[in-house]
Design a protein around this motif. Structure first.
Motif, mmCIF file in Angstrom:
data_model
loop_
_atom_site.group_PDB
_atom_site.id
_atom_site.type_symbol
_atom_site.label_atom_id
_atom_site.label_comp_id
_atom_site.label_asym_id
_atom_site.label_seq_id
_atom_site.Cartn_x
_atom_site.Cartn_y
_atom_site.Cartn_z
ATOM 1 N N ARG A 1 0.823 -1.205 0.000
ATOM 2 C CA ARG A 1 0.000 0.000 0.000
ATOM 3 C C ARG A 1 0.863 1.263 0.000
ATOM 4 O O ARG A 1 1.968 1.277 0.531
ATOM 5 N N LYS B 1 -2.730 1.730 8.767
ATOM 6 C CA LYS B 1 -3.742 1.417 7.761
ATOM 7 C C LYS B 1 -4.346 2.693 7.182
ATOM 8 O O LYS B 1 -4.649 2.771 5.979
ATOM 9 N N ASP B 2 -4.542 3.732 8.039
ATOM 10 C CA ASP B 2 -5.098 5.004 7.556
ATOM 11 C C ASP B 2 -4.102 5.745 6.675
ATOM 12 O O ASP B 2 -4.467 6.345 5.662
ATOM 13 N N CYS C 1 -3.418 3.922 2.689
ATOM 14 C CA CYS C 1 -4.782 3.451 2.430
ATOM 15 C C CYS C 1 -4.981 2.877 1.034
ATOM 16 O O CYS C 1 -5.936 2.146 0.793
ATOM 17 N N PHE D 1 1.669 -5.023 4.032
ATOM 18 C CA PHE D 1 0.679 -5.362 5.050
ATOM 19 C C PHE D 1 0.280 -6.830 4.924
ATOM 20 O O PHE D 1 0.106 -7.353 3.807
ATOM 21 N N ASP E 1 -4.324 -6.321 8.257
ATOM 22 C CA ASP E 1 -4.209 -4.894 8.585
ATOM 23 C C ASP E 1 -2.963 -4.587 9.409
ATOM 24 O O ASP E 1 -2.852 -3.518 10.004
#
Length: 425
Positions: free
Chosen positions: A114, A131-132, A135, A186, A189
């Protein structure tokens, strides 16, 4: 006097150690789901994408992923075992929310690469998670060549991970767009690493570098290889044991074991007098050693394991009976107590060793070709036999010989033999 003192010291020291350590050992025994409550599931694995195959390595990696997920949910040391070519058996004891665990276990492991491209959560936001921040999914597990990740080393012998992708053009587009930015790795998560993209890569190959330890590099390599062949899990069989039922099984088993052991000890003492007391002490030492091995080796105690435990004690009793009967036979033939003990111990040892070796061979075959509870039963039985030889053969023979040589055991009746039963030489 020296032999009597040695006998007393050995018995007192052994008794003290067993009495002092037993409560702690019992508290640390790891109970299986059939005694503690929990559930067991047998999964059948299949590739997510048509045309892919299940390899032994992918099955093992999927099992490892299941174990990590179960541990992350706070369960108590799950047992995850690959079986055959496409099955995985999961055992979890002490589960409070079975539905949640079953749902989480069934989901395939998802590997993604990601970026932060276009993400709204700013890095300086204290509440923003990895994770934020990262994204946007740029690559997924199936974009990588199967088993294409490997560990390499740079000129300073620092580990790095070589990777290969199937679509060179796609990889070139991603790396060109993200030059100077991070491309985070990742698993589900959880972020494993966030290497920086240094240049456009057009040949479908790349190296992930960083200050990784050998174990960290191995984890990243294995995760990428697993992600290149994610497996879908289908539940084929399940068994649930309630905590109440598990406690009831444990209580009844312990009660039966205590009653059975008491009967055995009374029989041994009543039948063989003082040698029977020594044999009973050997059985107690044997049981304590087995509990010690369980705790030290972190074995899981299950109902089949208890069955092997009881069977092993029965075999240990047989060893003592064989020895004492051979000694009594020699006494009845008119030999002295000293000679009878020496000859009886020697003759019984060969018989005991032959029978135990046969059982070890059978148990080894069961362990090699069995699965699950069968393996556990076989392993415990093998350990029982080894401990039985140490305690109920060598240890009891040693204690008995000390008393005989000290002159405390010199009369036939002390071995349960009547004068009228002795034949004149």
């Amino acid at each position: 006097m020296k032999r009597i003192a040695t006998f007393i010291i050995v018995v007192l020291v052994a008794t003290g150690i067993m009495a002092w350590s037993t409560p702690g050992l019992l508290d640390n025994i790891r109970l299986g789901l059939d005694l503690k409550g929990g559930f067991e599931i047998l999964y059948e694995a299949a590739p997510l994408e048509p045309g892919q195959k299940i390899t032994k390595e992918s099955l093992t990696r999927t099992a490892e992923s299941l174990e990590k997920r179960a541990n992350a949910l706070g369960t108590s040391e799950p047992e995850v075992t690959p079986e055959g070519t496409n099955r995985i058996r999961l055992k979890i004891a002490g589960v409070t929310n079975e539905a949640e665990v079953r749902k989480k276990m069934k989901e395939p492991a998802v590997l993604t690469f990601r970026s932060a491209s276009g993400c709204k959560a700013p890095a300086e936001n204290a509440k923003a998670t990895a994770k934020d921040i990262y994204c946007k999914v740029e690559l997924i597990g199936s974009d990588f060549v199967e088993n294409g990740a490997a560990i390499a080393y740079d000129s300073l012998n620092r580990p790095m991970i070589d990777i290969k992708l199937k679509d060179k053009k796609k990889f070139a587009e991603v790396t060109k767009r993200l030059i100077g930015q991070n491309l985070a790795i990742f698993l589900d998560d959880t972020m494993l690493s966030d290497p920086n993209v240094g240049q456009e890569l057009t040949d479908g190959k790349a190296q992930i570098t960083g200050h990784y330890s050998a174990d960290e590099a191995k984890q990243i390599r294995d995760t990428i290889n697993l992600g290149a062949l994610p497996l879908k899990l289908t539940e084929k069989y399940s068994q649930s044991v309630g905590a109440t039922l598990g406690k009831q099984s444990l209580k009844q088993t312990l009660e039966a074991g205590i009653i059975g052991s008491a009967v055995i000890l009374i029989f041994m003492i009543g039948m063989y007098r003082l040698p029977g007391v020594i044999a009973s002490f050997g059985l107690i030492a044997h049981t304590w050693l087995l509990i010690l091995v369980f705790v030290w080796a972190n074995f899981t105690l299950t109902l089949p394991g208890i069955a092997a435990f009881i069977l092993g004690i029965g075999m240990a009793v047989d060893a003592n009976i064989i020895t004492n009967e051979r000694i009594r036979e020699e006494i009845r033939n008119g030999r002295s107590v000293m000679s009878s003990v020496k000859l009886g111990n020697k003759a019984s040892f060969r018989t005991i060793l032959d029978s135990n070796i046969t059982t070890i061979i059978v148990s080894s075959v069961m362990f090699a070709f069995g699965t699950g509870a069968v393996k556990g039963f076989a392993l415990i039985l093998i350990i029982e036999i080894v401990l039985s030889i140490l305690t109920n053969v060598y240890f009891t023979h040693y204690l008995l010989s000390l008393l005989v040589k000290a002159g405390l055991l010199k009369k036939p009746k002390q071995f349960g033999v009547k004068e009228s039963e002795i034949n004149a030489l």
